[in-house]
Write a protein that holds these residues in place. Structure first.
Motif, PDB file in Angstrom:
ATOM      1  N   TRP A   1     -18.197  23.344  13.084  1.00 13.70           N
ATOM      2  CA  TRP A   1     -17.994  24.347  12.038  1.00 13.70           C
ATOM      3  C   TRP A   1     -16.614  24.193  11.407  1.00 13.70           C
ATOM      4  O   TRP A   1     -15.699  23.659  12.011  1.00 13.70           O
ATOM      5  CB  TRP A   1     -18.177  25.768  12.583  1.00 13.70           C
ATOM      6  CG  TRP A   1     -17.212  26.176  13.657  1.00 13.70           C
ATOM      7  CD1 TRP A   1     -17.370  26.037  15.003  1.00 13.70           C
ATOM      8  CD2 TRP A   1     -15.926  26.785  13.469  1.00 13.70           C
ATOM      9  NE1 TRP A   1     -16.277  26.526  15.675  1.00 13.70           N
ATOM     10  CE2 TRP A   1     -15.372  26.991  14.760  1.00 13.70           C
ATOM     11  CE3 TRP A   1     -15.194  27.183  12.356  1.00 13.70           C
ATOM     12  CZ2 TRP A   1     -14.117  27.580  14.951  1.00 13.70           C
ATOM     13  CZ3 TRP A   1     -13.946  27.767  12.542  1.00 13.70           C
ATOM     14  CH2 TRP A   1     -13.421  27.961  13.823  1.00 13.70           C
ATOM     15  N   LYS A   2     -16.482  24.713  10.199  1.00 13.92           N
ATOM     16  CA  LYS A   2     -15.236  24.561   9.447  1.00 13.92           C
ATOM     17  C   LYS A   2     -15.079  25.744   8.489  1.00 13.92           C
ATOM     18  O   LYS A   2     -16.055  26.223   7.920  1.00 13.92           O
ATOM     19  CB  LYS A   2     -15.253  23.241   8.671  1.00 13.92           C
ATOM     20  CG  LYS A   2     -14.047  22.990   7.770  1.00 13.92           C
ATOM     21  CD  LYS A   2     -14.046  21.552   7.275  1.00 13.92           C
ATOM     22  CE  LYS A   2     -15.166  21.249   6.321  1.00 13.92           C
ATOM     23  NZ  LYS A   2     -14.831  21.603   4.915  1.00 13.92           N
ATOM     24  N   ILE A   3     -13.851  26.208   8.324  1.00 10.83           N
ATOM     25  CA  ILE A   3     -13.539  27.254   7.347  1.00 10.83           C
ATOM     26  C   ILE A   3     -12.601  26.668   6.297  1.00 10.83           C
ATOM     27  O   ILE A   3     -11.603  26.027   6.636  1.00 10.83           O
ATOM     28  CB  ILE A   3     -12.881  28.473   8.019  1.00 10.83           C
ATOM     29  CG1 ILE A   3     -13.857  29.133   9.009  1.00 10.83           C
ATOM     30  CG2 ILE A   3     -12.448  29.499   6.968  1.00 10.83           C
ATOM     31  CD1 ILE A   3     -13.245  30.260   9.799  1.00 10.83           C
ATOM     32  N   SER A   4     -12.943  26.894   5.042  1.00 10.85           N
ATOM     33  CA  SER A   4     -12.127  26.403   3.930  1.00 10.85           C
ATOM     34  C   SER A   4     -11.850  27.539   2.958  1.00 10.85           C
ATOM     35  O   SER A   4     -12.557  28.547   2.938  1.00 10.85           O
ATOM     36  CB  SER A   4     -12.859  25.277   3.188  1.00 10.85           C
ATOM     37  OG  SER A   4     -13.227  24.236   4.048  1.00 10.85           O
ATOM     38  N   ARG A   5     -10.831  27.365   2.165  1.00 11.00           N
ATOM     39  CA  ARG A   5     -10.580  28.313   1.076  1.00 11.00           C
ATOM     40  C   ARG A   5     -11.646  28.129   0.000  1.00 11.00           C
ATOM     41  O   ARG A   5     -12.026  27.002  -0.329  1.00 11.00           O
ATOM     42  CB  ARG A   5      -9.199  28.075   0.462  1.00 11.00           C
ATOM     43  CG  ARG A   5      -8.039  28.473   1.352  1.00 11.00           C
ATOM     44  CD  ARG A   5      -6.715  28.349   0.606  1.00 11.00           C
ATOM     45  NE  ARG A   5      -5.590  28.744   1.439  1.00 11.00           N
ATOM     46  CZ  ARG A   5      -4.941  27.927   2.252  1.00 11.00           C
ATOM     47  NH1 ARG A   5      -5.312  26.647   2.338  1.00 11.00           N
ATOM     48  NH2 ARG A   5      -3.929  28.364   2.978  1.00 11.00           N
ATOM     49  N   PHE A   6     -12.112  29.213  -0.546  1.00 12.89           N
ATOM     50  CA  PHE A   6     -13.036  29.178  -1.669  1.00 12.89           C
ATOM     51  C   PHE A   6     -12.225  29.117  -2.955  1.00 12.89           C
ATOM     52  O   PHE A   6     -11.290  29.899  -3.144  1.00 12.89           O
ATOM     53  CB  PHE A   6     -13.931  30.410  -1.660  1.00 12.89           C
ATOM     54  CG  PHE A   6     -14.875  30.492  -2.831  1.00 12.89           C
ATOM     55  CD1 PHE A   6     -16.048  29.761  -2.839  1.00 12.89           C
ATOM     56  CD2 PHE A   6     -14.588  31.302  -3.925  1.00 12.89           C
ATOM     57  CE1 PHE A   6     -16.924  29.829  -3.908  1.00 12.89           C
ATOM     58  CE2 PHE A   6     -15.461  31.383  -5.000  1.00 12.89           C
ATOM     59  CZ  PHE A   6     -16.627  30.643  -4.993  1.00 12.89           C
ATOM     60  N   ILE A   7     -12.568  28.183  -3.810  1.00 16.67           N
ATOM     61  CA  ILE A   7     -11.853  28.048  -5.080  1.00 16.67           C
ATOM     62  C   ILE A   7     -12.740  28.593  -6.191  1.00 16.67           C
ATOM     63  O   ILE A   7     -13.749  27.976  -6.555  1.00 16.67           O
ATOM     64  CB  ILE A   7     -11.487  26.579  -5.365  1.00 16.67           C
ATOM     65  CG1 ILE A   7     -10.629  26.021  -4.224  1.00 16.67           C
ATOM     66  CG2 ILE A   7     -10.760  26.459  -6.690  1.00 16.67           C
ATOM     67  CD1 ILE A   7     -10.237  24.580  -4.401  1.00 16.67           C
ATOM     68  N   PRO A   8     -12.405  29.772  -6.734  1.00 15.17           N
ATOM     69  CA  PRO A   8     -13.255  30.359  -7.786  1.00 15.17           C
ATOM     70  C   PRO A   8     -13.114  29.604  -9.104  1.00 15.17           C
ATOM     71  O   PRO A   8     -12.094  28.970  -9.370  1.00 15.17           O
ATOM     72  CB  PRO A   8     -12.722  31.792  -7.903  1.00 15.17           C
ATOM     73  CG  PRO A   8     -11.294  31.698  -7.452  1.00 15.17           C
ATOM     74  CD  PRO A   8     -11.251  30.613  -6.405  1.00 15.17           C
ATOM     75  N   HIS A   9     -14.181  29.666  -9.886  1.00  2.51           N
ATOM     76  CA  HIS A   9     -14.181  29.109 -11.246  1.00  2.51           C
ATOM     77  C   HIS A   9     -13.833  27.620 -11.247  1.00  2.51           C
ATOM     78  O   HIS A   9     -13.190  27.127 -12.184  1.00  2.51           O
ATOM     79  CB  HIS A   9     -13.193  29.876 -12.143  1.00  2.51           C
ATOM     80  CG  HIS A   9     -13.299  31.359 -12.042  1.00  2.51           C
ATOM     81  ND1 HIS A   9     -14.443  32.047 -12.350  1.00  2.51           N
ATOM     82  CD2 HIS A   9     -12.392  32.295 -11.633  1.00  2.51           C
ATOM     83  CE1 HIS A   9     -14.247  33.346 -12.153  1.00  2.51           C
ATOM     84  NE2 HIS A   9     -13.014  33.520 -11.714  1.00  2.51           N
ATOM     85  N   CYS A  10     -14.225  26.911 -10.209  1.00  2.67           N
ATOM     86  CA  CYS A  10     -13.925  25.476 -10.171  1.00  2.67           C
ATOM     87  C   CYS A  10     -15.111  24.679 -10.704  1.00  2.67           C
ATOM     88  O   CYS A  10     -16.204  25.202 -10.886  1.00  2.67           O
ATOM     89  CB  CYS A  10     -13.571  25.031  -8.745  1.00  2.67           C
ATOM     90  SG  CYS A  10     -14.940  25.132  -7.586  1.00  2.67           S
TER      91      CYS A  10
END
Length: 605
Positions: free
Chosen positions: A381-390
């Protein structure tokens, strides 16, 4: 039998004792006059006597007795991410009860003991029900490729006077009855806009159609009842359309609505709050405030631990586009947005997670991937930052391809060593072994192309170019460009030590770069005009990338998967340039520009 007569007889059957006029009225919901008229009709027919059900009355109810129930539990429940990654939605405990167990117990309470549960996704989670409740388990092995019509197909011979239920519904009161007068679809009123099926009805509340989405309407929600007439007609229709290509993606309800004029089904309305369907984690915890405290979920444990937040603050879940090897969903916590990546089934056999995480830490350190936050290489499993409007990389936008190639150069030149190694030719030969496991390769020209690839590989290896940390899945869909123009390179599952030309090869093939664009990429990578030797070596890896993924595509199609036009795209990049590059090596002729393609790219359009 008229509906009013049925309602009166069923009221007496349930009571098991004489009823007063007022009691009949209350039990049937009819007006007092209508109830009295129906009682008199039944008495005249010999179905009631002395305010009690006669043997003839009991016999008259028998054709309406519910024969069995089918509980559909095969689906993926993709909208219920991330918990659906771990277990089927029907096995969740809500308000202290497991959803499917509560429904089975309600069926049993109504006297319906012949219950079939159709399972598919994570089917083993339901097997215990056979022992606990005596239900029949039927496996739908097409759950991932067909909609729920595939589950009804598996039990089509059991359709009779049958309740058809979903394993994840929660009924606040028991809606099931031992006898039912007519086929019906349950419905609940939606105030305001809704995405559910909105029902239209005609005379006698017969359903005449439905539209997906609407406002202020009765919506199809919850269980369904098939009577014998409906079952026979629907089974015939299902057998006629099941094998049509367009049927696979349809809900059984859509098949019903396609033939609604031939299938007599009524609407049965329920008060608000009786039927509860949960399409997301946020919906279920609004219904059960203690759900998050009691849920047994490793996903939530991982998120809470990694981000140091209480489970109650983890909200706003929705699934993202699913990849070949992973499942991903969006969530929010502490006012920030994130992505949780859950490994797909069997990916531990094809992805070296430790190598992936080594590359992730390196990419974060180099500033190539600023999204990565935390994860576990052992569990995937992995957690990443969500980049909006990309958006994804656009090779046609000025400067973006060049920036991507500069990122590749900084990665290759980082002087780091990753434990995993990756080479296109070796990987292609591995796929070839998988391909030949299904029989000899009889594709015209395959052997000749293979011989050329291996010969070109010997020349390229002799060039002596270095190996370095490489992404190895280096194409536009794995680049995220935010609204400020910053670029992140994500998805490091295939990263490893590779020839420094490998990422260029992948980009040319998978982005289908023109010769001019490929030369632009080379110029950016080398920060100037490449030498003829550099150009030839890097173009050789276009051939190797094309051949590797061509063999992979052949293997996938041999296994029954449809690759589509990509099979030809990969093939084209292998055959387009192999002869020109072999000639350059074997005659020691400098490669001063991009080799001309042998096949027309327009053939794929």
């Amino acid at each position: 039998m008229k509906r009013s007569q049925f309602d009166v007889l069923y009221a007496y059957l349930r009571a098991g004792e004489p009823l007063t006029q007022r009691q009949v009225q209350a039990a049937t919901g009819m007006s007092l006059g209508s109830a009295n008229a129906a009682v008199r009709e039944c008495e005249a027919l010999g179905l009631l006597a002395d305010r009690s059900l006669t043997d003839a009355g009991a016999a008259a109810l028998e054709p309406y007795r519910v024969t069995n129930a089918v509980v559909l539990a095969a689906g993926l429940s993709e909208r219920f991410a991330p918990i659906s990654y771990e277990r089927p939605k029907g096995t969740l405990r809500v308000r202290g009860e497991v959803l499917i167990e509560r429904q089975i117990e309600q069926l049993l309470e109504a006297g319906i003991s012949d219950i079939t549960v159709v399972v598919g996704y994570k089917k083993e989670y339901f097997f215990y029900l056979a022992e606990k409740y005596g239900v029949r388990i039927v496996v739908n092995d097409e759950y991932a490729t067909r909609n729920n019509n595939g589950s009804l197909w598996r039990v089509r011979d059991r359709l009779d006077n049958t309740y058809v239920c979903s394993s994840d519904d929660y009924f606040t009161v028991n809606p099931f009855e031992s006898h039912v007068h007519h086929a019906y679809y349950s419905a609940q009123y939606a105030e305001g806009s809704t995405d559910e099926w909105c029902i239209t009805v005609g005379a006698g509340d017969r359903i005449t159609g439905a539209t997906m989405g609407g406002a202020d309407a009765w919506t199809m929600l919850g269980h369904v009842y098939f009577d014998r007439t409906f079952s026979a007609a629907f089974r015939q229709i299902l057998e006629e359309v099941y094998h049509l290509p367009e049927t696979a993606a349809k809900l059984w309800e859509a098949i019903y609505l396609d033939h609604v004029s031939d299938l007599d089904m009524r609407v049965r309305r329920y008060p608000a709050g009786v039927i509860n369907e949960f399409d997301s984690v946020d919906e279920i915890r609004s219904f059960d405030p203690l759900f998050m405290e009691n849920v047994d979920s490793e996903v939530f444990d991982n998120i809470a631990s990694a981000l140091s937040v209480p489970k109650a603050e983890i909200v706003d879940f929705y699934p993202l586009k699913q990849g070949i090897t992973n499942l991903s969903c969006h969530f929010s916590a502490g006012g920030q947005e994130y992505v949780y990546r859950h490994p797909g089934v069997g990916t531990d056999q094809i992805v070296d997670r430790q190598a992936e995480f080594d590359a992730l830490f390196l990419a974060r350190e180099l500033g190539i991937d600023r999204t990565f936050l935390a994860g576990d290489p052992d569990k995937g499993w992995k957690i990443s930052r969500f980049i909006p409007h990309c958006r994804n990389l656009d090779v046609n936008r000025p400067g973006e391809l060049a920036r991507a190639m500069s990122m590749a150069r900084s990665l290759h030149n980082s002087d780091r060593v990753l434990a995993r190694s990756f080479g296109f030719v070796e990987e292609g030969l591995r796929y070839e072994r998988l391909l030949t496991a299904n029989g000899p390769v009889d594709v015209p020209g395959y052997g000749e192309l293979r011989e050329k690839i291996l010969r070109l590989s010997r020349y390229a290896d002799a060039d002596g170019f270095p190996v370095g940390p490489s992404h190895n899945d280096f194409f536009p869909l794995n680049f995220l460009v935010d609204e400020h123009g910053h670029i992140d390179l994500i998805d490091w599952e295939y990263a490893g030590m590779s020839d420094v030309a490998s990422d260029f090869g992948t980009m040319v093939v998978c982005a289908q770069l023109s010769g001019e664009q490929a030369e632009e990429a080379l110029f950016a990578y080398f920060e100037g005009e490449p030498t003829p030797v550099e150009r030839r070596h890097f173009w050789a890896h276009v051939v190797f990338a094309g051949w590797c993924w061509y063999v992979w595509a052949l293997a996938k199609e041999a296994e029954g998967d449809e690759v589509g036009e990509w099979l030809f795209i990969y093939y084209r990049h292998a055959v387009d340039y192999v002869d020109a590059l072999l000639a350059s090596y074997e005659t020691d002729t400098p490669l001063l520009s991009a080799p001309a393609p042998r096949l027309s790219a327009g053939a794929v359009a």
